[in-house]
Scaffold this active site. Structure first.
Site, PDB file in Angstrom:
ATOM      1  N   ASP A 100       0.662  -0.840  -0.050  1.00 38.82           N
ATOM      2  CA  ASP A 100       0.053  -0.109  -0.150  1.00 38.82           C
ATOM      3  C   ASP A 100       0.925   1.675   0.185  1.00 38.82           C
ATOM      4  O   ASP A 100       1.604   0.847   0.949  1.00 38.82           O
ATOM      5  CB  ASP A 100      -0.765  -0.320   0.779  1.00 38.82           C
ATOM      6  CG  ASP A 100      -1.757   1.019   0.975  1.00 38.82           C
ATOM      7  OD1 ASP A 100      -2.804   1.679   0.228  1.00 38.82           O
ATOM      8  OD2 ASP A 100      -1.710   1.701   2.640  1.00 38.82           O
ATOM      9  N   ASP A 131      -9.109   0.010   2.124  1.00 38.93           N
ATOM     10  CA  ASP A 131      -8.981   0.589   0.880  1.00 38.93           C
ATOM     11  C   ASP A 131     -10.293   0.252  -0.157  1.00 38.93           C
ATOM     12  O   ASP A 131     -10.676   1.007  -0.611  1.00 38.93           O
ATOM     13  CB  ASP A 131      -7.981  -0.341  -0.407  1.00 38.93           C
ATOM     14  CG  ASP A 131      -6.661   0.808  -0.359  1.00 38.93           C
ATOM     15  OD1 ASP A 131      -6.167   1.171   1.281  1.00 38.93           O
ATOM     16  OD2 ASP A 131      -5.115   0.378  -0.362  1.00 38.93           O
ATOM     17  N   THR A 137      -3.206   5.440  -3.907  1.00 39.68           N
ATOM     18  CA  THR A 137      -2.085   5.687  -3.152  1.00 39.68           C
ATOM     19  C   THR A 137      -1.099   6.104  -4.254  1.00 39.68           C
ATOM     20  O   THR A 137       0.237   6.193  -4.161  1.00 39.68           O
ATOM     21  CB  THR A 137      -1.624   5.083  -1.971  1.00 39.68           C
ATOM     22  OG1 THR A 137      -2.097   4.012  -1.600  1.00 39.68           O
ATOM     23  CG2 THR A 137      -2.707   6.235  -0.827  1.00 39.68           C
ATOM     24  N   THR A 138      -0.873   4.324  -4.940  1.00 36.18           N
ATOM     25  CA  THR A 138       1.079   4.184  -5.520  1.00 36.18           C
ATOM     26  C   THR A 138       0.352   4.125  -6.928  1.00 36.18           C
ATOM     27  O   THR A 138       1.721   5.355  -6.612  1.00 36.18           O
ATOM     28  CB  THR A 138       1.124   2.574  -5.304  1.00 36.18           C
ATOM     29  OG1 THR A 138       0.563   1.952  -4.019  1.00 36.18           O
ATOM     30  CG2 THR A 138       2.129   2.436  -5.609  1.00 36.18           C
TER      31      THR A 138
END
Length: 535
Positions: free
Chosen positions: A69, A400, A102-103
């Site tokens: 994550d 998530d 988020t990545t």
């Protein structure tokens, strides 16, 4: 820092403790900033997509975290560089706002910085690059709206929501159970959602976990799970149609506020004092029984005598329940938290259809599940796993998935994943570049190239030849006029993401492009870096 003038009126800057500071200016500063941003993006690039690698991070205390994550990796990385800290903030803001992607947002920002570096070397002014990026991000934002599709779902038909949550979970360690976990996440969100107002309060969903059992044993409890057990082993383990008294006052005789000393010199005095204590306990227990309580949940403890008396009077009790859990129980059961026994009335009791004690495998661990509550808008997702690290990663993955389900309830537009949306935006931005005169045109073309960074990383992480795969998919999109062709990461045999059921939320993807562009613009506007030297 101070500004001074020489004999000819020319200004110069005086820095305090100048000899102990290092300073980068102009193009050198830009290049150093870009290099720092690229370094952070490069470390996350390999974690992108369903075949992305995990990172192992060790905290100063020796705690080990295994995750892919993006927000968690950057949160736990010890970053000193100021520009790298901006990338950490970028990932965190995507996590707060959307909860997923988020990545991808950091990888996109890294690609934009990489393309900006080439333009800087060609002598293009950084402000012109930033303005070009801003124009390109607007084109991409509008194009995403154009290629998005609406996903109609109802409380009865949750399949669209489940499919989107499965896309999110497919890049996590828990992907072998993604169908089950996606269904749990969607059912949890729908249990607390207000579909008319399109609002979801994620605070009402408690995610808890215990070591023991396997991931497949993860369950959704329509109520509250409290990490406590009955105060006496002989109390009933299952109570149906419970009336719950929620107390913040202790089961013990009142203590004087002042310092005191009691002299007991005869047996009679001792028995009188003990009788008085017992009377206090009796009155407290009787008060609970009189209002109709069949279960007492207390914030404080009580001694063995009170415990024994409660068991004798057939009044099950739970002690040492934390304040946050007490509030959740009160919300779920519709009860009121009572600070004094004198204030206990029947209308302040909470109602629950079932209260049961649950034990785990061969361990002595027990939990209390309060289910079928009067106000069932509080639910608990209870995760089982082989070790602590697995449970922590499962919690992050479910968070998530919950955020994705919440975003779809707020706005049910989706775009297709697998890099298809980025490739389609790249083609649209490239085509629009010719309409702009001036140096911004170069920046707009570079933005289109940077968007290709996401599908390239996906192909690379999936073991496919990146450039060949990207060019093949891009030409297929243009020839067939099909914006849903993406990278076939799972080797299914089709590039059409509609057939693979790979979806992402529209607002998540738009937010990625806007946030990445904003941060890159900020970095490009920095042309002077003054840092204290390291001792």
């Amino acid at each position: 820092m101070a500004l001074a003038f020489d004999d000819f009126g020319r200004p110069f800057i005086i820095l305090r403790e100048q000899e102990s500071k290092s300073r980068l200016r102009g193009l050198d500063a830009h290049k150093a900033n870009v290099a720092a941003g690229k370094a952070v993006a490069r470390s996350l690039r390999t974690s992108l997509g369903p075949k992305g690698m995990d990172k192992i991070l060790q905290s100063p205390d020796g705690d080990v975290t295994i995750t892919n994550d993006g927000a968690t990796i950057l949160e736990q990385m010890d970053v000193d560089n100021q520009i790298a800290k901006l990338m950490v903030e970028l990932s965190r803001s995507q996590d707060y706002e959307i909860g997923d992607g988020t990545t991808g947002v950091v990888v996109l920002a890294g690609s934009l910085l990489e393309q900006a570096e080439k333009l800087l070397e060609r002598g293009i002014q950084p402000i012109r690059i930033a303005e070009g990026y801003e124009m390109a991000s607007k084109i991409a934002f509008d194009h995403l709206e154009h290629i998005s599709t609406r996903f109609e779902f109802t409380a009865a038909n949750i399949e669209p929501l489940v499919q989107t949550c499965m896309t999110t979970l497919s890049s996590k360690i828990v992907n072998r159970c993604k169908r089950m976990l996606a269904e749990i996440a969607v059912r949890a969100v729908l249990a607390v959602a207000d579909l008319e107002r399109k609002d979801v309060n994620l605070d009402l969903i408690k995610v808890d976990g215990k070591v023991g059992g396997k991931l497949e044993d993860t369950e959704l409890i329509y109520g509250i799970a409290v990490d406590k057990d009955m105060s006496h082993p002989q109390m009933p383990k299952r109570i149906e149609d419970a009336n719950i008294a929620i107390l913040t006052c202790p089961f013990e005789p009142p203590k004087p506020k002042t310092k005191h000393k009691v002299d007991i010199d005869t047996v009679e005095k001792f028995q009188t004092m003990r009788g008085q204590e017992q009377k206090y306990f009796d009155e407290m227990v009787q008060k609970c029984k009189d209002v109709g309580a069949t279960l007492v949940i207390c914030q404080w403890g009580f001694d063995d005598e009170a415990n024994h008396l409660l068991m004798q009077r057939n009044l099950p009790a739970v002690r040492w329940v934390g304040g946050v859990e007490l509030e959740l129980i009160a919300i779920a059961t519709g009860g009121r938290i009572v600070p004094r026994f004198q204030e206990l009335t029947p209308d302040k009791l909470g109602q629950a259809g079932l209260v049961r004690e649950k034990s785990f495998g061969t361990t002595k661990d027990r939990m209390l599940c309060i289910e079928r509550c009067a106000n069932s808008r509080a639910v608990t997702i209870f995760i089982h796993g082989g070790n602590k690290m697995m449970i922590e990663e499962a919690k992050r993955s479910i968070h998530d998935a919950l955020c994705v389900a919440r975003n779809l309830i707020r706005n049910n537009s989706i775009v297709y994943g697998g890099g298809s949306a980025e490739i389609s935006c790249s083609v649209a931005v490239e085509a629009a570049a010719d309409r702009y005169a001036g140096a911004e045109q170069y920046a707009i073309r570079s933005f289109a190239d940077a968007l290709d960074g996401i599908p390239l990383a996906l192909a690379e992480n999936s073991g496919l030849p990146p450039i060949d795969t990207l060019t093949a998919v891009k030409s297929q999109q243009i020839q067939e006029n099909n914006p849903y062709c993406g990278i076939d990461c799972n080797d299914v045999g089709t590039n059409d993401m509609r057939g693979q059921n790979v979806f992402e939320t529209l607002i998540g993807k738009q937010q990625q492009i806007l946030l990445a562009t904003q941060v890159v613009k900020m970095i490009l506007k920095i042309d002077d870096v003054i840092t204290p030297s390291e001792f």
